[in-house]
Design a protein around this motif. Structure first.
Motif, mmCIF file in Angstrom:
data_model
loop_
_atom_site.group_PDB
_atom_site.id
_atom_site.type_symbol
_atom_site.label_atom_id
_atom_site.label_comp_id
_atom_site.label_asym_id
_atom_site.label_seq_id
_atom_site.Cartn_x
_atom_site.Cartn_y
_atom_site.Cartn_z
ATOM 1 N N VAL A 174 2.634 8.245 1.706
ATOM 2 C CA VAL A 174 2.147 8.269 2.962
ATOM 3 C C VAL A 174 2.434 6.925 3.314
ATOM 4 N N TYR A 175 3.154 6.743 4.638
ATOM 5 C CA TYR A 175 3.384 5.335 5.206
ATOM 6 C C TYR A 175 2.212 4.904 5.751
ATOM 7 N N PRO A 176 1.799 3.775 4.875
ATOM 8 C CA PRO A 176 0.543 2.938 5.409
ATOM 9 C C PRO A 176 0.429 2.267 6.703
ATOM 10 N N GLY B 130 0.655 6.562 8.775
ATOM 11 C CA GLY B 130 0.058 7.923 8.474
ATOM 12 C C GLY B 130 0.947 9.076 8.054
ATOM 13 N N ALA B 131 2.393 8.739 8.297
ATOM 14 C CA ALA B 131 3.282 9.745 8.087
ATOM 15 C C ALA B 131 3.287 10.075 6.529
ATOM 16 N N VAL B 132 3.216 11.536 6.334
ATOM 17 C CA VAL B 132 3.249 12.148 4.994
ATOM 18 C C VAL B 132 4.490 12.541 4.828
ATOM 19 N N ALA B 133 5.237 12.159 3.619
ATOM 20 C CA ALA B 133 6.711 12.404 3.356
ATOM 21 C C ALA B 133 6.772 12.738 1.932
ATOM 22 N N VAL B 134 8.155 13.419 1.728
ATOM 23 C CA VAL B 134 8.682 13.617 0.488
ATOM 24 C C VAL B 134 9.975 13.086 0.588
ATOM 25 N N ALA B 135 10.468 12.603 -0.919
ATOM 26 C CA ALA B 135 11.631 12.293 -1.092
ATOM 27 C C ALA B 135 12.247 12.379 -2.518
ATOM 28 N N ASP B 136 13.051 13.042 -3.135
ATOM 29 C CA ASP B 136 13.354 13.290 -4.458
ATOM 30 C C ASP B 136 12.014 13.604 -5.204
ATOM 31 N N GLY C 35 0.900 -1.139 -0.046
ATOM 32 C CA GLY C 35 0.190 0.064 -0.029
ATOM 33 C C GLY C 35 0.905 1.190 0.067
ATOM 34 N N PHE C 36 2.165 1.103 -0.158
ATOM 35 C CA PHE C 36 2.960 2.367 -0.066
ATOM 36 C C PHE C 36 2.923 2.885 -1.371
ATOM 37 N N ALA C 37 2.396 3.985 -1.792
ATOM 38 C CA ALA C 37 2.069 4.442 -3.138
ATOM 39 C C ALA C 37 3.210 5.744 -3.484
ATOM 40 N N TYR C 38 3.832 5.584 -4.479
ATOM 41 C CA TYR C 38 4.745 6.753 -4.895
ATOM 42 C C TYR C 38 4.038 7.633 -5.690
ATOM 43 N N LEU C 39 3.768 8.819 -5.461
ATOM 44 C CA LEU C 39 2.901 9.795 -5.969
ATOM 45 C C LEU C 39 3.816 10.721 -6.691
#
Length: 528
Positions: free
Chosen positions: A162-164, A151-157, A125-129
């Motif tokens: 969202v960490y499910p 539930g952590a909302v994060a960015v990278a590159d 369920g970890f989606a790369y947006l």
């Protein structure tokens, strides 16, 4: 666009850019060539599993080149999922500093963008947006966290996500959401599937119960997750009340396994299942079960079970000595067990994983269509523990024609055939020669996810890392240390280290029986 071999039953289709990869995945999903199996979209690639009895890489190359242009555009999202976010993350200030913005400007840019799920991986369920504002494209943390909360909302590159579920992670954390995005009891189990449109909505510390609903069809009519989980829990307790097997000793990490949950890799869920699939199939055949019935996988044995009722069982896989009420019994032979008896399984002299099948199969609750324990994804039943009861089901369909299966001898070191690629061009020519010319030793850093190997260092011919791409069982992934890791049943769905070669699918069972200290040798498969 390139079509690269990825073992004996998969190809990796490399697109020119992320948008083309998304279009390619949509095209293959809507117009699958004959023999196509699972599709795994990733950052710049699509992994395509296929049936070698139906097709081959040459035919697939031709089929990919002939995809109709109108099928190449991603399907329009049926809904936009709005995710309420409290922008209270510990890395918000650091992201603002790296972006040259204020924290409020980071929030404004993050909520202003429109996102689309490019692919799922890393965890179920970890989606790369995609669609992240260029100013917010910051690097991962230098030191990953060992625990990122669900539930952590994060960015990278170039991605946000969202960490499910709680897991390790190195992305920069902007905030948190209470919206559940992953529920194994739901159908489908995740709200964020490839192609889904997403918007983030800033809310206060108290949250916003009205946010998080999907805009568009498909959001109504589902039972609450708590209700589904409650029903599954009641079913599980009722099954355990029927009795069957009582775990007296749980061994060294014994788990319940069947043949896994195929078809969900695009959602970040690997197949999992028995590491030595042939051994589980054999044990089930010996007691008249379907080959995919659930049994017990026992690394290094050490398991003791008490039978609440009379049963028929069989052992296969590693040659574990076994005793029924203190009397030795044979492996690979149907065994009649009276009610109240105890079966003790010892440690094998050779091999690693033993399998126990019970006529009728183990009737533990299924998760996403399988009773397998996926140790990486955290799906399926917990590892065995003393005092646990394992109910026996009614899966048996008949009696086998044979009452004993001979043991196949494997003298000397285990030799595994490999198909070079898909990323052998990332390595020097000497690296593949070393892989196939020198022995490797299985280290103690090995489990159902994979085994780390000690031996010649495999040198790269280029630097940097790959964008995440689909992985398969048997992949020999090479991190910067140059020491290969052989992926097994619970391998991650995607990974970012290059794969120099993939073990042939017919040799995966032998690989699963290698134990720490064993010697492995690799050779290029005939005909590749």
């Amino acid at each position: 666009m390139r079509v690269l071999r990825c073992g004996s039953d998969a190809v990796l289709i490399e697109a020119d850019d992320a948008e083309q990869a998304q279009r390619l995945h949509a095209a293959l999903r809507d117009n699958p060539p004959p023999g196509t199996g699972e599709l795994v979209p990733a950052a710049r690639t699509v992994l395509l599993r296929y049936d070698p009895a139906v097709t081959d890489p040459q035919r697939l190359r031709a089929a990919v080149g002939a995809l109709p242009p109108q099928a190449a555009a991603p399907a329009a999202a049926a809904e936009t999922v709005r995710i309420p976010v409290r922008y209270d993350g510990p890395d918000l200030a650091e992201v603002a500093r790296l972006a040259g913005l204020t924290p409020q400007q980071v929030v404004e840019r993050h909520t202003a963008a429109r996102y689309r799920v490019a692919f799922c991986g890393f965890a179920p369920g970890f989606a790369y947006l995609t669609g992240l504002d260029p100013r917010l494209r910051v690097p991962r943390r230098a030191e990953p966290r060992t625990r990122v909360p669900a539930g952590a909302v994060a960015v990278a590159d170039e991605y946000t996500g969202v960490y499910p579920r709680t897991s390790p992670g190195g992305w920069q954390l902007l905030g948190t959401t209470d919206l559940p995005l992953w529920d194994p009891a739901a159908d489908p189990p995740t709200r964020l599937r490839p192609g889904t449109a997403v918007r983030f909505v800033a809310v206060g510390a108290e949250g916003n119960p009205g946010a998080g609903v999907a805009e568009g069809p498909g959001a109504a009519g589902e039972a609450p997750a708590a209700g589904r989980a409650g029903r599954a829990g009641r079913a599980g307790r009722a099954a355990e009340a029927r009795g069957g097997l009582l775990v007296v000793r749980a061994g060294y990490g014994a788990t319940v396994q069947d043949l896994g949950r195929p078809g969900l890799a695009a959602l970040g869920v690997g197949r999992s299942g028995a590491a030595d699939r042939g051994a589980l199939r054999l044990a089930n055949r010996l007691v008249g079960n379907p080959e995919d019935a659930a049994g017990i996988e026992m690394p290094l044995g050490g398991v003791e079970l008490e039978f609440d009722r009379a049963a028929t069982c069989a052992l296969a896989g590693a040659d574990c000595p076994a005793w029924l009420n203190g009397r030795p019994v044979a492996a690979r032979t149907p065994l009649a067990v009276p009610a109240g008896a105890r079966l003790r399984i010892g440690t094998p002299e050779h091999g690693l994983r033993g399998y126990l099948a019970v006529r009728g199969g183990l009737d533990v609750p299924a998760v996403l269509g399988s009773r397998a324990t996926d140790t990486l994804a955290g799906l399926g039943p917990e590892r065995l523990a003393p005092g646990r009861r394992l109910p026996v089901g009614t899966a048996a369909t008949g009696w086998p024609a044979a009452d004993h299966a001979p043991r196949r001898e494997r003298p000397g070191p285990t030799v595994l055939r490999v198909v070079p690629g898909p990323r052998e061009d990332w390595f020097t020519a000497a690296a593949l020669r070393a892989l196939c010319g020198e022995p490797y030793t299985v280290t103690a850093e090995s489990d159902r996810v994979g085994m780390r190997l000690a031996g010649p260092v495999l040198e790269r011919s280029r630097g940097g890392e790959l964008p995440s791409e689909g992985m398969v069982p048997g992949a020999l992934q090479v991190p910067p240390s140059g020491r290969p890791i052989l992926f097994l049943a619970d391998h991650p769905v995607t990974g970012g280290y290059p794969v120099i070669a993939v073990v042939h699918r017919d040799d995966l069972d032998a690989a699963a029986q290698a134990r720490p200290g064993d010697t492995l040798r690799f050779r290029v498969a005939d005909g590749r």
